[in-house]
Design a protein around this motif. Structure first.
Motif, PDB file in Angstrom:
ATOM      1  N   PHE A 151      41.827   4.709  -7.308  1.00 30.26           N
ATOM      2  CA  PHE A 151      42.272   3.320  -7.683  1.00 30.26           C
ATOM      3  C   PHE A 151      43.557   3.352  -7.660  1.00 30.26           C
ATOM      4  CE2 PHE A 151      40.501  -0.818  -9.994  1.00 30.26           C
ATOM      5  CZ  PHE A 151      40.282  -1.750  -8.736  1.00 30.26           C
ATOM      6  N   GLU A 191      39.151  -2.773  -0.358  1.00 32.39           N
ATOM      7  CA  GLU A 191      39.770  -4.209  -0.029  1.00 32.39           C
ATOM      8  C   GLU A 191      39.471  -4.984  -1.008  1.00 32.39           C
ATOM      9  OE1 GLU A 191      35.453  -4.998   2.276  1.00 32.39           O
ATOM     10  OE2 GLU A 191      34.983  -3.679   0.504  1.00 32.39           O
ATOM     11  N   ARG A 192      39.311  -4.839  -1.759  1.00 37.51           N
ATOM     12  CA  ARG A 192      38.867  -5.119  -2.901  1.00 37.51           C
ATOM     13  C   ARG A 192      40.545  -5.759  -3.656  1.00 37.51           C
ATOM     14  NH1 ARG A 192      36.730  -1.233  -6.641  1.00 37.51           N
ATOM     15  NH2 ARG A 192      38.072   0.605  -5.561  1.00 37.51           N
ATOM     16  N   GLY A 193      40.463  -6.814  -4.000  1.00 34.14           N
ATOM     17  CA  GLY A 193      41.866  -7.667  -4.718  1.00 34.14           C
ATOM     18  C   GLY A 193      42.303  -8.773  -3.594  1.00 34.14           C
ATOM     19  N   SER A 194      43.917  -9.197  -3.692  1.00 34.15           N
ATOM     20  CA  SER A 194      44.282  -9.833  -3.203  1.00 34.15           C
ATOM     21  C   SER A 194      45.253  -9.320  -1.512  1.00 34.15           C
ATOM     22  CB  SER A 194      44.915 -10.893  -3.632  1.00 34.15           C
ATOM     23  OG  SER A 194      45.649 -12.197  -2.942  1.00 34.15           O
ATOM     24  N   GLU A 223      45.062  -4.297   3.034  1.00 31.26           N
ATOM     25  CA  GLU A 223      44.103  -4.023   3.528  1.00 31.26           C
ATOM     26  C   GLU A 223      43.205  -4.303   4.434  1.00 31.26           C
ATOM     27  OE1 GLU A 223      42.965  -7.648   0.503  1.00 31.26           O
ATOM     28  OE2 GLU A 223      40.890  -7.207   2.007  1.00 31.26           O
ATOM     29  N   GLU A 224      43.993  -4.855   5.924  1.00 31.04           N
ATOM     30  CA  GLU A 224      44.105  -4.924   6.274  1.00 31.04           C
ATOM     31  C   GLU A 224      43.229  -3.734   7.742  1.00 31.04           C
ATOM     32  OE1 GLU A 224      44.200  -8.499   7.011  1.00 31.04           O
ATOM     33  OE2 GLU A 224      45.224  -8.494   4.749  1.00 31.04           O
ATOM     34  N   LYS A 225      43.742  -2.702   7.905  1.00 35.31           N
ATOM     35  CA  LYS A 225      42.878  -1.940   8.901  1.00 35.31           C
ATOM     36  C   LYS A 225      42.307  -0.915   8.373  1.00 35.31           C
ATOM     37  CE  LYS A 225      45.474  -2.471  13.089  1.00 35.31           C
ATOM     38  NZ  LYS A 225      46.363  -1.877  14.365  1.00 35.31           N
ATOM     39  N   PRO A 226      41.403  -1.084   7.433  1.00 34.38           N
ATOM     40  CA  PRO A 226      40.428  -0.049   6.816  1.00 34.38           C
ATOM     41  C   PRO A 226      40.020   0.713   8.208  1.00 34.38           C
ATOM     42  CG  PRO A 226      39.187  -2.175   7.145  1.00 34.38           C
ATOM     43  CD  PRO A 226      40.798  -2.619   7.533  1.00 34.38           C
ATOM     44  N   HIS A 250      31.998  -1.234   1.345  1.00 30.72           N
ATOM     45  CA  HIS A 250      31.762  -2.044   0.999  1.00 30.72           C
ATOM     46  C   HIS A 250      31.356  -1.065  -0.376  1.00 30.72           C
ATOM     47  CE1 HIS A 250      32.521  -5.303   3.220  1.00 30.72           C
ATOM     48  NE2 HIS A 250      31.870  -4.803   4.117  1.00 30.72           N
TER      49      HIS A 250
END
Lengths: 178, 423
Positions: free
Chosen positions: A77, A113-116, A152-155, A160
């Motif tokens: 992270f 996914e976390r953050g902007s 973060e667009e293609k996990p 979550h």
């Protein structure tokens, strides 16, 4: 520390089921097949030779027994440090590229996914850049590696929680023409 | 704390108009203006009731309380028919009446009047000649007039919003009215779409497309549907932001290594590098007067918000609390900046007042992102994660009024509020 154990588990998991994931999860399928040959600026040149050879004795890039079939480097992270456990993977690709002078790659960074969104896009690119740096140190020329990001667009994993997030913090190596 | 639920979606669904978003409003504290919006004479014969839309618009702001009009018989449609004592007894401070009449060639005249109940005086009277298809837009214009007359601020009921809807692997860029109605898909793709940004005149959208398996910046003309790739350099191309004069786009490019801020002509062309750091510089935004560029940078070790003069000059750090402050967006008056702040493991929308440096946290979500100001500066629309899904939400600049815009299907993300209409 609990975290370290988890990362290890994830790394093992990632190594073990990388090829399986490709079939199950459409979001990552483009790792191998969905990249249309027309998109890459240098797509055509490298595809022809390997494919003719593939039929004869298998393509090391896709042979599950080859270290080159492993394409993903996972990150902690908020970190873009390439961990020691992925040095072998990056070295293998660097060796392949120094042998195959016409090969080109795109390294695609990803984030959890976390953050902007936009900041994550830049963070993913920095992860890709970190992998590229290792490869250039090992002799691959700068111009043959493009670093991009999906942020973060293609996990790969849709959950979550940390186990999903750990799978999504990664950089994928994709060869031109794949 | 008062809770108001608006089921505008359900009401209109019966009439065959499909609502994309339903809106749930929470207000706490503060005075609400009690207003009665009487049904308009003749609107029952029309495909679109007008008074209902006006009432829903006003109510959604959290600044008005709707006074029940049931049982008033006959409902007034002319000034001479208004019984002010009766409306006063219902505690209404303002009253809206109106009528719709057919004129020539299928068009309609919509007339409304706004009264001050206590002073028994008329505050506004307007009439519009429109086609039946324009009735809903006319209702928004009426709500704009009433809102401005009673609050002193411009209404934003006639504006548009854009956002990305993700369903499975399918992405759509949609444009809708500010109340979530009339959603139209302007772009669909099996690859992600990010960061839509309105041109200052509302005619074009810049956004990030992944159709070429990497982020590039595209400008789309909304009326013509034409698209133009304006930034497709080596590496990432993202975070488009228009200059106030529409001539330039600020973009974040990684063509020279890590992501930095560049300026390109809005029609595409050479990129001029504006930031020089060894870290990440991204999410640029012009101040409304075009004098400043705010952006995110982690040059100091953690991502923080900085600004620099648009004409070049020293970079100044603006945020100091916490280790994660990103994604600046200027308010329309240029006096404050909304941004995303991480606090513990939670990401919230906060506002920075530039004159004082004071930061106010406005939201209480876990993963809030992409704040965008209404063009009157009163509300901030943003993306929130609710139950693992992206949904739109809005909060007033003082944090008092909260709206949640719920979509039936998919993730809704990356909103951008359009400019005031030009007419």
């Amino acid at each position: 520390m609990k975290k370290a154990a988890l990362y290890l588990a994830v790394a093992v998991l990632a190594g073990a089921c990388a090829s399986k994931e490709v079939q199950q999860e459409p979001a990552v399928a483009d790792r191998s097949s969905a990249v249309p040959p027309t998109t890459g600026s240098t797509g055509a040149s490298s595809t022809t030779r390997p494919t003719t050879m593939d039929t004869m004795r298998g393509n090391p890039l896709t042979d599950p027994n080859s270290p080159l079939s492993k394409r993903s480097v996972y990150f902690d992270f908020d970190s873009n440090a390439v961990k020691d456990e992925y040095r072998g993977l990056v070295q293998a690709h660097s060796r392949y590229m120094t042998d195959k002078r016409d090969s080109r790659i795109r390294i695609e960074g990803n984030c959890d996914e976390r953050g902007s969104r936009e900041y994550n896009l830049a963070l993913g690119q920095r992860r890709a850049e970190a992998v590229k740096k290792v490869m250039t140190v090992l002799g691959v020329s700068d111009g043959r590696i493009e670093t991009t990001s999906y942020g973060e667009e293609k996990p790969v994993a849709m959950g979550h929680d940390e186990s999903s997030w750990a799978q999504n913090r990664r950089a994928d190596i994709k060869y031109s023409g794949e | 704390m008062k809770r108001l639920f608006l089921f505008a979606g359900a009401i209109l669904f019966a009439l065959g108009v499909r609502a994309q978003l339903t809106i749930d409003i929470t207000t706490s504290g503060g005075r609400q203006i009690p207003i009665a919006v009487a049904p308009m004479a003749g609107e029952g014969a029309q495909p679109q009731p007008v008074a209902e839309v006006v009432a829903a618009d006003l109510s959604r702001t959290g600044l008005f309380r709707l006074v029940n009009t049931a049982g008033v018989n006959p409902l007034p449609t002319e000034p001479s028919e208004v019984n002010f004592a009766e409306w006063g007894a219902r505690s209404a401070e303002a009253l809206v009446i109106g009528k719709i009449e057919a004129v020539s060639d299928g068009r309609l005249e919509v007339r409304f009047r706004l009264f001050d109940v206590q002073k028994q005086g008329q505050l506004a009277s307007y009439s519009y000649v429109v086609t039946p298809a324009q009735l809903r837009a006319t209702a928004h214009r009426i709500a704009d007039v009433i809102y401005e007359r009673l609050t002193g601020d411009k209404g934003v009921f006639s504006t548009k919003i854009t956002y990305v809807v993700k369903r499975g692997r399918r992405y759509e860029l949609q444009v809708a009215d500010a109340d979530g109605f009339n959603a139209q898909s302007v772009l669909a793709s099996n690859e992600p779409i990010m960061s839509p940004a309105w041109s200052p005149d509302g005619s074009r959208l810049a956004y990030v497309s992944f159709d070429q398996k990497k982020p590039i910046v595209v400008v789309q003309n909304l009326a013509q549907g034409t698209t133009r790739v304006v930034a497709n350099f080596r590496g990432n191309n993202s975070a488009p932001a228009w200059s106030p004069d529409s001539r330039y786009l600020l973009v974040a490019l990684s063509k020279d290594g890590l992501t930095q801020v560049y300026r390109i002509p809005a029609g595409g062309g050479d990129a001029e590098r504006l930031t020089e750091s060894s870290g990440i510089d991204t999410q640029p935004a012009f101040s409304p007067d075009g004098q400043w560029i705010a952006f995110t940078s982690d040059r100091g070790g953690s991502p923080q918000i900085y600004r620099m003069p648009a004409s070049g000059g020293p970079v100044q750090r603006l945020t100091f609390e916490g280790t994660y402050n990103v994604g600046p967006r200027y308010s329309p008056d240029g006096k404050s900046i909304a941004f995303v702040q991480r606090d513990g493991g939670r990401y919230r929308i906060a506002a920075l007042e530039l004159a004082t440096g004071q930061v106010t946290v406005l939201t209480d979500g876990t993963l809030d992102d992409s704040p965008t100001f209404a063009p009157n500066g009163k509300m901030i629309l943003y993306e929130a994660q609710v139950g693992g899904r992206g949904q739109l939400a809005a909060v007033s600049g003082d944090g008092r009024v909260r709206q949640r815009l719920t979509s039936a299907a998919g993730d809704v993300q990356d909103p951008a509020w359009g400019p005031m209409p030009t007419n």
